[in-house]
Design an enzyme around this catalytic site. Sequence first.
Site, mmCIF file in Angstrom:
data_model
loop_
_atom_site.group_PDB
_atom_site.id
_atom_site.type_symbol
_atom_site.label_atom_id
_atom_site.label_comp_id
_atom_site.label_asym_id
_atom_site.label_seq_id
_atom_site.Cartn_x
_atom_site.Cartn_y
_atom_site.Cartn_z
ATOM 1 N N ASN A 12 0.872 -1.177 0.000
ATOM 2 C CA ASN A 12 0.000 0.000 0.000
ATOM 3 C C ASN A 12 0.913 1.233 0.000
ATOM 4 O OD1 ASN A 12 -1.869 1.992 0.450
ATOM 5 N ND2 ASN A 12 -2.602 1.163 2.408
ATOM 6 N N ARG A 95 -2.287 -2.273 -3.684
ATOM 7 C CA ARG A 95 -3.461 -1.416 -3.560
ATOM 8 C C ARG A 95 -3.270 -0.241 -4.520
ATOM 9 N NH1 ARG A 95 -5.875 1.310 1.893
ATOM 10 N NH2 ARG A 95 -7.706 2.155 0.882
ATOM 11 N N HIS A 184 -12.508 3.612 -0.789
ATOM 12 C CA HIS A 184 -12.646 2.629 0.305
ATOM 13 C C HIS A 184 -13.341 1.352 -0.183
ATOM 14 C CE1 HIS A 184 -12.798 5.975 3.612
ATOM 15 N NE2 HIS A 184 -11.570 5.496 3.505
ATOM 16 N N ASN A 216 -10.356 8.030 9.752
ATOM 17 C CA ASN A 216 -9.884 9.390 9.454
ATOM 18 C C ASN A 216 -10.454 9.837 8.109
ATOM 19 O OD1 ASN A 216 -8.454 11.669 10.134
ATOM 20 N ND2 ASN A 216 -6.718 11.016 8.882
ATOM 21 N N ARG A 246 -11.038 16.395 6.156
ATOM 22 C CA ARG A 246 -11.706 16.787 4.900
ATOM 23 C C ARG A 246 -13.089 17.350 5.203
ATOM 24 N NH1 ARG A 246 -10.458 11.204 2.806
ATOM 25 N NH2 ARG A 246 -8.387 11.344 1.888
ATOM 26 N N ARG A 290 -10.148 10.460 19.732
ATOM 27 C CA ARG A 290 -9.797 10.316 21.157
ATOM 28 C C ARG A 290 -9.646 11.690 21.787
ATOM 29 N NH1 ARG A 290 -5.997 5.393 19.481
ATOM 30 N NH2 ARG A 290 -5.942 6.712 17.656
ATOM 31 N N GLY A 338 -15.726 3.803 13.654
ATOM 32 C CA GLY A 338 -16.893 2.907 13.686
ATOM 33 C C GLY A 338 -16.705 1.745 14.646
ATOM 34 N N GLU A 339 -15.468 1.238 14.727
ATOM 35 C CA GLU A 339 -15.215 0.076 15.583
ATOM 36 C C GLU A 339 -14.970 0.456 17.034
ATOM 37 O OE1 GLU A 339 -12.109 -2.442 13.823
ATOM 38 O OE2 GLU A 339 -12.855 -1.866 11.853
ATOM 39 N N GLU A 391 -8.672 -4.546 4.969
ATOM 40 C CA GLU A 391 -8.453 -4.254 3.551
ATOM 41 C C GLU A 391 -7.311 -5.086 2.975
ATOM 42 O OE1 GLU A 391 -9.361 0.188 2.762
ATOM 43 O OE2 GLU A 391 -8.890 0.034 4.876
HETATM 44 P P1 AMP Z 1 -8.642 4.820 10.772
HETATM 45 O O1 AMP Z 1 -8.433 5.897 9.723
HETATM 46 O O2 AMP Z 1 -9.647 3.795 10.360
HETATM 47 O O3 AMP Z 1 -7.362 4.246 11.283
HETATM 48 O O4 AMP Z 1 -9.309 5.575 12.034
HETATM 49 C C1 AMP Z 1 -8.677 6.627 12.710
HETATM 50 C C2 AMP Z 1 -9.661 7.230 13.706
HETATM 51 O O5 AMP Z 1 -10.126 6.207 14.585
HETATM 52 C C3 AMP Z 1 -9.070 8.324 14.596
HETATM 53 O O6 AMP Z 1 -9.984 9.409 14.691
HETATM 54 C C4 AMP Z 1 -8.933 7.661 15.955
HETATM 55 O O7 AMP Z 1 -9.197 8.540 16.969
HETATM 56 C C5 AMP Z 1 -10.036 6.614 15.938
HETATM 57 N N1 AMP Z 1 -9.648 5.488 16.782
HETATM 58 C C6 AMP Z 1 -8.873 4.453 16.437
HETATM 59 N N2 AMP Z 1 -8.721 3.591 17.497
HETATM 60 C C7 AMP Z 1 -9.411 4.128 18.527
HETATM 61 C C8 AMP Z 1 -9.646 3.742 19.885
HETATM 62 N N3 AMP Z 1 -9.134 2.609 20.384
HETATM 63 N N4 AMP Z 1 -10.427 4.549 20.627
HETATM 64 C C9 AMP Z 1 -10.949 5.674 20.124
HETATM 65 N N5 AMP Z 1 -10.762 6.094 18.855
HETATM 66 C C10 AMP Z 1 -10.011 5.332 18.069
#
Ligand code: AMP
Length: 403
Positions: A12, A95, A184, A216, A246, A290, A338-339, A391
């Site tokens: 990637n 990717r 995505h 993000n 964005r 966070r 989301g997770e 992914e």
């Molecule tokens: P991604 O681009 O999918 O890696 O997601 C990044 C976003 O997920 C950021 O805003 C992080 O704050 C949030 N995030 C990732 N892990 C956690 C976690 N364990 N607790 C709270 N937010 C998280």
Amino acid sequence: MDKKDMKILVLNAGSSSLKYQLIDMATEKAVAKGVCDRIGIDGSLIEQKCGDKELVIKENLATHTDAFKLLLKALVDKDKGAIKSIDEISAVGHRVLHSGEDFKGSVVITDEVIKICEKNAPLGPLHMNANINCIKSAMKVLPGKPMVAVFDTTFHSTMPKYAYMYAVPYDAYENWQVRKYGFHGTSHKFVSGEAIKYLKSIGAPHARIITCHLGNGASLAAVKDGKCIDTSMGFTPLEGLVMGTRSGDIDPACVEYIMNKTGMSISETLNYLNKKSGVLGISGISSDFRDLTAAAEQGNERAKLAIDMFVYRVKKYIGAYAAALGGVDCILFTGGIGENVKIVRSRVMEGLEYLGVEFDKEKSDNAPRGQTVELQKPASKVKVLILPTNEELVIARETLALI
Ligand code: AMP
């Protein structure tokens, strides 16, 4: 060799980074993960994890070819590597950001494929040039090794024309392919596919799914019978949801107005919308949820507003996609936010009873990490899921299927 015994290297490439995973297809688990960072910049290095073994090498990496050579060296490192010889790598999955309108699925990379990618590079120059560089580097260093391109856009190639067209003069589409593409795609494909398998296994309806990839970068997709019929990102990833940095949807007339007010050039203004906007721009604090949730808990009004805007935009798109799908059987959350961010899930799901959603906040707040979890009450007509995305695994599976 049995296909299941193969190891696939997933790459990637970003403009100054190269992330990689070596995936063992017998277990579908990564045996090594790493990143080459600051390619072409002072202080370049590689960091690799292989079980509990960690390897860091600081080395000048002027190009993606240098980075690729170093990652192979790291993978075969005697003490901290994952394999004895690069012959153990069966194939490489790349990717690639953009398929343009030329590919409807993943493809084995040939010189012709590279030429088409070069033709499509202006659709996403930063990523595409990095992707093409990386493909060429890998082909140079590992000649004859099968390589596959897996595009971020092709899962969305099933959108009907009335959904992907922009209402600008038709020749902008005919001459320059100006339209919605969506991104995505590997994530939306993976999570919708896994959701369908899961829903089938419990005898639940699975024809109409809304996938919410909230990280993000963030996007939603409406998936009917396993096929994407609409998605929130557009010609570029800038359209749609409010994201980390964005803006998402904005009246294009703001662009000229902001340029006149600030004196910024068009590329500076696009950088402003891509890198300085979103929840970062609104809160003035951070793009990271966070930091935002911590600040909101302490009463910071702009952090609260940023979260409100993020949640409201997701909710609006869920309503739009429920209309496009003629109802909804499952809404699922994936991506870092989301997770992991329970307040986002519960706020998005508030007030969706009219769609048949009975959300169980307690289940959501206490959901274990890293697995598929149902978040609805027993009476709910709609299933609400957390489903962790992967992914790299999609890229490895597609690569295996094509070689
Ligand atoms: P991604 O681009 O999918 O890696 O997601 C990044 C976003 O997920 C950021 O805003 C992080 O704050 C949030 N995030 C990732 N892990 C956690 C976690 N364990 N607790 C709270 N937010 C998280």
